[in-house]
Design an enzyme around this catalytic site. Structure first.
Site, PDB file in Angstrom:
ATOM      1  N   HIS A 350      -3.498  -3.342  -3.270  1.00  0.00           N
ATOM      2  CA  HIS A 350      -3.452  -1.884  -3.401  1.00  0.00           C
ATOM      3  C   HIS A 350      -4.726  -1.257  -2.853  1.00  0.00           C
ATOM      4  O   HIS A 350      -4.698  -0.173  -2.254  1.00  0.00           O
ATOM      5  CB  HIS A 350      -3.246  -1.480  -4.863  1.00  0.00           C
ATOM      6  CG  HIS A 350      -2.813  -0.068  -5.043  1.00  0.00           C
ATOM      7  ND1 HIS A 350      -3.639   0.909  -5.545  1.00  0.00           N
ATOM      8  CD2 HIS A 350      -1.627   0.557  -4.769  1.00  0.00           C
ATOM      9  CE1 HIS A 350      -2.984   2.063  -5.602  1.00  0.00           C
ATOM     10  NE2 HIS A 350      -1.767   1.871  -5.124  1.00  0.00           N
ATOM     11  N   CYS A 351      -5.836  -1.936  -3.041  1.00  0.00           N
ATOM     12  CA  CYS A 351      -7.122  -1.412  -2.570  1.00  0.00           C
ATOM     13  C   CYS A 351      -7.195  -1.299  -1.053  1.00  0.00           C
ATOM     14  O   CYS A 351      -7.940  -0.458  -0.528  1.00  0.00           O
ATOM     15  CB  CYS A 351      -8.251  -2.301  -3.053  1.00  0.00           C
ATOM     16  SG  CYS A 351      -8.414  -2.436  -4.848  1.00  0.00           S
TER      17      CYS A 351
END
Length: 365
Positions: A350-351
């Site tokens: 997600h980062c």
């Protein structure tokens, strides 16, 4: 058609800049959509600096290639590459994938935090450009802080330029007016020390369409983001929240995760209804990196068009995490991919991603 490269020329198109003196997105009917809303693309940055990865760059690139190829099966990937070596490496590993390359200076890969935050109103698409300062000045960031402006120009999007520091990994939304964040992140004195919880609630209401902002106290031990919400607690639909738990009372994450769980059980949506709370294990094994304990988490999954990609760590809890998440996404393929090298940099799937919602550039009407 083979992948193409878009060259950065030091300038962008004449996409209109909006400021806090103009009508806010909320006043014009815009808001940040949930991640599960349809995408036109995913934006990412190819890893380029071996020092930042503590000598693990080749292994990181191998895991990145698996991630990009997986996403590109479902939607186009817009990939930033720093220089000749970076582009050559990415092209060799991603040959044949649905990827557009953008030659652009960059400092790191955390597109969730330094990239734009897109907004929608019907089919109209715009974005917000917040200040990025690498989680309170922990790393170099000037090139990465320019990424939202580049994206706005490349897509021809009118957009708001905000003076406040805000990272995309620090805010989670359900697309129905509710946002989640952590005090340990937003209330640090290295971001916006002048802002209170009430100030943030008003700011995110005006510029992201968050009508109700919910606060958890903190995140994972030794998380250099100061406890981003996307490493611990996520919406999987408008009414369901999955949150990380640590059953070992001797682990430093136990008390924080338990407090978050209890707080979530008492929280309600904009209609006063309580959420469905689902517990998600953290990896069982403690991972150590060059700078101490690493913050591996299964909550750092990425939701795209027809898929959810979940980071795995060669851990006994990998299979259990997938068992928890698959029923929460019945209409999507839930895919586990290795992220053991990527987590050495402090984050995961997600980062390193930022979704571009499906839509057409807002004309200003």
């Amino acid at each position: 058609m083979p992948p193409r490269t878009v060259w950065y020329t030091g300038s962008v198109t004449d996409a209109t800049h909006l400021t806090p003196h103009d009508p806010t997105p909320r006043e014009l009917g815009f808001r940040m959509p949930a991640e599960w809303a349809p995408h036109d693309a995913t934006w990412m940055t190819w890893p380029a600096d071996d020092d930042l990865w503590f000598g693990h760059l080749n292994a990181v690139r191998a895991e990145f290639a698996d991630l990009v190829r997986t996403i590109a099966r479902f939607e186009r990937v817009e990939l930033l590459v720093r220089d000749d070596e970076t582009e050559h490496d990415a092209r060799a590993r991603l040959d044949g994938a649905n990827v557009t390359f953008h030659r652009l200076p960059s400092d790191d890969v955390w597109m969730r935090d330094n990239g734009p935050i897109f907004l929608k109103r019907g089919d109209d698409l715009t974005l917000t450009n917040w200040v990025f300062n690498a989680w309170g000045g922990k790393f170099e960031f000037l090139n990465d802080d320019r990424v939202p402006e580049y994206v706005a120009g490349r897509l021809g999007l009118r957009h708001w330029d905000l003076p406040q520091v805000l990272e995309g990994g620090g805010i989670e939304v359900n697309g129905a007016g509710v946002g989640l964040t952590t005090r340990s992140c937003f209330l640090t004195d290295t971001r916006n020390p002048q802002l209170t919880e009430a100030d943030y609630a008003e700011l995110l209401r005006a510029y992201l369409g968050v009508e109700k902002l919910l606060w958890l106290d903190g995140g994972l031990e030794n998380d250099h983001t100061d406890g981003h919400i996307d490493t611990i607690t996520r919406f999987t639909d408008e009414r369901t929240i999955v949150t990380s738990v640590e059953p070992n009372p001797d682990d430093a994450n136990h008390a924080t995760m338990n407090a978050n769980l209890e707080a979530l059980r008492a929280m309600t949506d904009v209609h006063g209804e309580r959420f469905r709370i689902v517990e998600l294990p953290l990896p069982e094994r403690r991972l150590e990196g060059a700078e101490g304990r690493l913050p591996p988490t299964y909550a750092n999954f990425y939701i795209g068009n027809g898929f959810v990609v979940v980071p795995l760590y060669d851990d006994p809890n990998d299979a259990r995490a997938l068992e928890v998440l698959r029923p929460l996404f019945p209409d999507r393929e839930v895919i586990g991919l290795r992220s053991r090298a990527i987590i050495e940099g402090g984050g995961s799937f997600h980062c390193v991603t930022q979704q571009q919602p499906a839509g057409a550039p807002w004309t200003g009407e």
